[in-house]
Design a protein around this motif. Structure first.
Motif, mmCIF file in Angstrom:
data_model
loop_
_atom_site.group_PDB
_atom_site.id
_atom_site.type_symbol
_atom_site.label_atom_id
_atom_site.label_comp_id
_atom_site.label_asym_id
_atom_site.label_seq_id
_atom_site.Cartn_x
_atom_site.Cartn_y
_atom_site.Cartn_z
ATOM 1 N N TRP A 164 0.835 -1.196 0.000
ATOM 2 C CA TRP A 164 0.000 0.000 0.000
ATOM 3 C C TRP A 164 0.870 1.247 0.000
ATOM 4 O O TRP A 164 1.864 1.338 0.728
ATOM 5 C CB TRP A 164 -0.927 0.010 1.221
ATOM 6 C CG TRP A 164 -1.822 -1.179 1.276
ATOM 7 C CD1 TRP A 164 -1.662 -2.284 2.053
ATOM 8 C CD2 TRP A 164 -3.005 -1.398 0.502
ATOM 9 N NE1 TRP A 164 -2.673 -3.177 1.817
ATOM 10 C CE2 TRP A 164 -3.518 -2.669 0.881
ATOM 11 C CE3 TRP A 164 -3.684 -0.651 -0.454
ATOM 12 C CZ2 TRP A 164 -4.674 -3.200 0.316
ATOM 13 C CZ3 TRP A 164 -4.841 -1.177 -1.021
ATOM 14 C CH2 TRP A 164 -5.323 -2.436 -0.630
ATOM 15 N N ARG A 165 0.496 2.217 -0.804
ATOM 16 C CA ARG A 165 1.293 3.447 -0.922
ATOM 17 C C ARG A 165 1.284 4.249 0.375
ATOM 18 O O ARG A 165 2.323 4.805 0.771
ATOM 19 C CB ARG A 165 0.763 4.310 -2.071
ATOM 20 C CG ARG A 165 1.619 5.544 -2.319
ATOM 21 C CD ARG A 165 1.185 6.309 -3.540
ATOM 22 N NE ARG A 165 -0.156 6.866 -3.384
ATOM 23 C CZ ARG A 165 -0.743 7.662 -4.278
ATOM 24 N NH1 ARG A 165 -0.094 7.973 -5.384
ATOM 25 N NH2 ARG A 165 -1.964 8.124 -4.074
ATOM 26 N N LYS A 166 0.141 4.321 1.040
ATOM 27 C CA LYS A 166 0.070 5.109 2.272
ATOM 28 C C LYS A 166 1.005 4.538 3.338
ATOM 29 O O LYS A 166 1.745 5.278 4.005
ATOM 30 C CB LYS A 166 -1.371 5.142 2.776
ATOM 31 C CG LYS A 166 -1.574 6.045 3.979
ATOM 32 C CD LYS A 166 -3.039 6.057 4.423
ATOM 33 C CE LYS A 166 -3.909 6.712 3.371
ATOM 34 N NZ LYS A 166 -5.320 6.838 3.827
ATOM 35 N N SER A 167 1.000 3.212 3.471
ATOM 36 C CA SER A 167 1.886 2.585 4.461
ATOM 37 C C SER A 167 3.348 2.727 4.061
ATOM 38 O O SER A 167 4.211 2.998 4.910
ATOM 39 C CB SER A 167 1.532 1.096 4.608
ATOM 40 O OG SER A 167 0.203 0.937 5.043
ATOM 41 N N THR A 168 3.631 2.562 2.772
ATOM 42 C CA THR A 168 5.011 2.705 2.300
ATOM 43 C C THR A 168 5.536 4.112 2.561
ATOM 44 O O THR A 168 6.678 4.288 2.993
ATOM 45 C CB THR A 168 5.092 2.376 0.802
ATOM 46 O OG1 THR A 168 4.632 1.037 0.577
ATOM 47 C CG2 THR A 168 6.506 2.512 0.292
#
Length: 303
Positions: A164-168
């Motif tokens: 996931w981009r938000k977590s990354t």
């Protein structure tokens, strides 16, 4: 030795005669208005130079003419035959496929698979464009009304390999903040001047004169611990940067299929709606002909 060559010549002659008989039989049996004849006429009228460019100019000559392979693959799709082994089997048994071969030797499944996966993708767009132009020339489509619809297809990827981009982005921010604190501490501990963590790691590795030690009973030096810590942090930094490049504006991707995006699919038979890796397929249709295709990792349909 002479008898051996005679047997080989006889076998080749027998095979060629049988192919000629099959060709003549197919020519008489296949009706004049059969779809296979129309397909052959359409492909023969197309510019296949892009297909020929997909093959190297030097090297071994293709066992089967690429244009013939194109006809066979297109007719197999029309006939509902999709596997390379099934197409190869049809080239030996089906009278329409034998007619398309025009006396040539039937290709094996490996040749068909290589043609479909390596050669055809390089010229698929150009050939499809030519086909649409031919439909326009025949008056089948007029470029007046375009109907677009699509669906989401599940990708052949593991649904538990999501990124996931938000977590990354959150993990990457924490990592960079940690490096800003750790780098000055390591520099002061070893008396090194370095602007970045990469420069600091190179300097520390140049100072390491003894091999690294591992296992019980071996005490790691401060220099080894700092080098290992920097390697681990910089490895994660490179991984997060690679993930950001793969996202390309998307919010997620699958590790086993980076082009696939996690989308909410339609309910299954148990009425379970869940996120799965997939693609958004959009088709543009006019006059009952597909004249445009788009497959992307975008979750929302184009406006």
């Amino acid at each position: 030795m002479k008898n051996k060559y005679n047997r080989l010549n006889y076998g080749t002659l027998k095979r060629n005669v049988q192919l000629k008989i099959d060709e003549i039989f197919a020519e008489k049996v296949i009706p004049a208005n059969d779809s296979v004849r129309l397909l052959d006429e359409i492909v023969e009228g197309m510019d296949t130079s892009a297909l020929m460019r997909a093959y190297k100019r030097t090297g071994r000559k293709p066992a089967t003419n690429p244009v013939t392979l194109l006809k066979i693959l297109l007719y197999a799709l029309m006939d509902g035959t999709y596997s390379s082994r099934g197409i190869a089997r049809a080239c030996q048994r089906d009278i329409n496929f034998i007619w398309l071969l025009n006396g040539a030797k039937a290709p094996n499944h490996s040749e068909i698979s290589r043609f479909r996966s390596k050669r055809l993708p390089e010229c698929m767009d150009e050939l499809f464009y030519q086909l649409v132009e031919k439909l326009h020339g025949f008056g089948e489509i007029k470029y007046e009304h375009l109907f677009v619809d699509g669906t989401k297809m599940e990708a052949n990827a593991n649904k538990y390999t999501f990124v996931w981009r938000k977590s990354t982005t959150r993990y990457e921010t924490r990592l960079l903040e940690k490096l800003e604190v750790i780098v000055p501490e390591i520099c002061s501990r070893h008396g090194v001047i370095a602007d970045t963590a990469e420069q600091l790691l190179l300097e520390l590795e140049s100072r390491m004169s003894t091999p690294f030690v591992y296992g019980r009973g071996n005490r790691k030096s401060d220099l080894q611990r700092d080098i290992e810590q920097l390697r681990e942090l910089l490895g994660r930094k490179m991984k997060y940067a690679k993930y950001q490049d793969i996202f390309k504006g998307r919010n997620s991707f699958s590790k086993t299929d980076p082009d696939a995006t996690f989308m909410r699919m339609k309910d299954d038979h148990m009425r379970n709606s869940q996120l799965k890796p997939g693609y958004n397929l959009q088709l543009a249709v006019e006059g009952e002909y597909i004249i445009g295709v788009d497959i992307s990792g975008e979750r929302s349909d184009p406006a």
